[in-house]
Design a protein around this motif. Structure first.
Motif, PDB file in Angstrom:
ATOM      1  N   ASN A  64       0.820  -1.219   0.000  1.00  9.25           N
ATOM      2  CA  ASN A  64       0.000   0.000   0.000  1.00  9.25           C
ATOM      3  C   ASN A  64       0.851   1.264   0.000  1.00  9.25           C
ATOM      4  N   GLY A  65       2.182   1.092  -0.040  1.00 10.08           N
ATOM      5  CA  GLY A  65       3.078   2.237  -0.037  1.00 10.08           C
ATOM      6  C   GLY A  65       3.380   2.782   1.349  1.00 10.08           C
ATOM      7  N   LYS A  66       2.893   2.093   2.387  1.00  9.33           N
ATOM      8  CA  LYS A  66       3.154   2.548   3.754  1.00  9.33           C
ATOM      9  C   LYS A  66       4.579   2.184   4.146  1.00  9.33           C
ATOM     10  N   GLU A  67       5.296   3.174   4.675  1.00  8.34           N
ATOM     11  CA  GLU A  67       6.682   2.985   5.079  1.00  8.34           C
ATOM     12  C   GLU A  67       6.754   2.383   6.480  1.00  8.34           C
ATOM     13  N   GLN A  68       7.463   1.272   6.589  1.00 13.49           N
ATOM     14  CA  GLN A  68       7.701   0.621   7.878  1.00 13.49           C
ATOM     15  C   GLN A  68       9.186   0.759   8.185  1.00 13.49           C
ATOM     16  N   ILE A  69       9.533   1.416   9.272  1.00  6.28           N
ATOM     17  CA  ILE A  69      10.942   1.602   9.615  1.00  6.28           C
ATOM     18  C   ILE A  69      11.449   0.352  10.322  1.00  6.28           C
ATOM     19  N   ILE A  70      12.453  -0.251   9.713  1.00  6.41           N
ATOM     20  CA  ILE A  70      13.060  -1.466  10.255  1.00  6.41           C
ATOM     21  C   ILE A  70      14.104  -1.106  11.298  1.00  6.41           C
ATOM     22  N   SER A  71      14.952  -0.117  10.962  1.00  9.40           N
ATOM     23  CA  SER A  71      16.005   0.276  11.898  1.00  9.40           C
ATOM     24  C   SER A  71      16.528   1.662  11.559  1.00  9.40           C
ATOM     25  N   PHE A  72      17.221   2.229  12.524  1.00 11.58           N
ATOM     26  CA  PHE A  72      18.007   3.439  12.331  1.00 11.58           C
ATOM     27  C   PHE A  72      19.466   3.019  12.413  1.00 11.58           C
ATOM     28  N   ALA A  73      20.335   3.723  11.708  1.00 12.61           N
ATOM     29  CA  ALA A  73      21.770   3.426  11.755  1.00 12.61           C
ATOM     30  C   ALA A  73      22.526   4.733  11.905  1.00 12.61           C
ATOM     31  N   MET A  74      23.389   4.773  12.894  1.00  9.66           N
ATOM     32  CA  MET A  74      24.161   5.983  13.175  1.00  9.66           C
ATOM     33  C   MET A  74      25.645   5.649  13.183  1.00  9.66           C
ATOM     34  N   GLY A 132      24.153  -8.318  15.445  1.00 10.14           N
ATOM     35  CA  GLY A 132      22.994  -7.882  14.663  1.00 10.14           C
ATOM     36  C   GLY A 132      21.813  -8.828  14.804  1.00 10.14           C
ATOM     37  N   HIS A 133      22.087 -10.134  14.793  1.00 12.53           N
ATOM     38  CA  HIS A 133      21.006 -11.115  14.972  1.00 12.53           C
ATOM     39  C   HIS A 133      20.371 -10.974  16.350  1.00 12.53           C
ATOM     40  N   ILE A 134      21.196 -10.801  17.360  1.00 15.17           N
ATOM     41  CA  ILE A 134      20.681 -10.640  18.724  1.00 15.17           C
ATOM     42  C   ILE A 134      19.805  -9.391  18.820  1.00 15.17           C
ATOM     43  N   ALA A 135      20.285  -8.282  18.242  1.00 12.50           N
ATOM     44  CA  ALA A 135      19.510  -7.036  18.278  1.00 12.50           C
ATOM     45  C   ALA A 135      18.179  -7.201  17.540  1.00 12.50           C
ATOM     46  N   ALA A 136      18.194  -7.875  16.388  1.00 15.48           N
ATOM     47  CA  ALA A 136      16.961  -8.082  15.621  1.00 15.48           C
ATOM     48  C   ALA A 136      15.967  -8.942  16.404  1.00 15.48           C
ATOM     49  N   GLN A 137      16.467  -9.992  17.055  1.00 15.03           N
ATOM     50  CA  GLN A 137      15.574 -10.835  17.849  1.00 15.03           C
ATOM     51  C   GLN A 137      15.006 -10.072  19.044  1.00 15.03           C
TER      52      GLN A 137
END
Length: 187
Positions: A64-74, A132-137
């Motif tokens: 539907n074009g809706k943006e879903q934010i997966i992550s921020f990266a700094m 990264g896997h731990i953070a995603a879980q």
């Protein structure tokens, strides 16, 4: 090359000057402006990125074009659509600058050569991948188990600087709440 990358790697795998000079040859430095895309959904992913300065968002746009934010990266983070990067497929997500951003790029070919020629970098990238896997879980568990207040408190505890750098609309999207709900949570 910026000392941030060396310091970052040295936290896991100490490098000699010669090793760092060798490693540096595999990276390229790029600069992007606010709102620039490093990756666009549906295109091929050529690089993973080490963020030297700036802030990015990794997003998925649904049908539907809706943006879903997966992550921020700094700063000092690695980001890409890693599934597309490692499988040489088209991106399912986009990576866009929230601020002017400088990155070091690493192509898959250079990544593979680097870990073959410098085994300690294979250990480094394995450690980063595991983190990264731990953070995603942990994020998935948070999304499934916490209410809006709990998600807000968890994000505030883990990444307080995001609240000064990220517009409220994007924070609300990341937390899966409306902007109004986010305003109530902040008071």
């Amino acid at each position: 090359m910026n000392k941030n990358l060396r310091r970052h790697i040295n936290q896991i795998t100490p490098l000699t000057d010669e090793e760092y000079t060798f490693l540096s040859s595999y990276f390229s430095e790029e600069a992007y402006k606010k709102k620039d895309f490093l990756i666009r959904q549906g295109e091929h992913v050529n690089y993973c990125y080490f963020i030297v300065s700036g802030l990015l968002k990794l997003v998925y746009n649904d049908e539907n074009g809706k943006e879903q934010i997966i992550s921020f990266a700094m700063e000092d983070w690695w980001e890409s659509d890693f599934s597309a990067y490692f499988t040489k497929s088209k991106a399912k997500m986009s990576l866009q600058c929230i601020e002017d951003t400088r990155v070091y790029t690493l192509s898959l070919k250079n990544y593979q050569k680097l870990i073959a020629e410098m085994p300690k970098m294979a250990c480094f990238f394995l450690e980063k991948s595991n983190s990264g896997h731990i953070a995603a879980q942990n994020r998935m568990i948070s999304l499934l188990s916490l209410d809006a207040q709990g998600k807000y408190q968890e994000l505030l505890k883990q990444y307080p600087s995001l609240f000064q750098r990220v517009p409220k609309t994007l924070l609300a999207s990341y937390l899966g709440v409306s902007r109004e709900t986010l305003s109530r949570l902040q008071h």
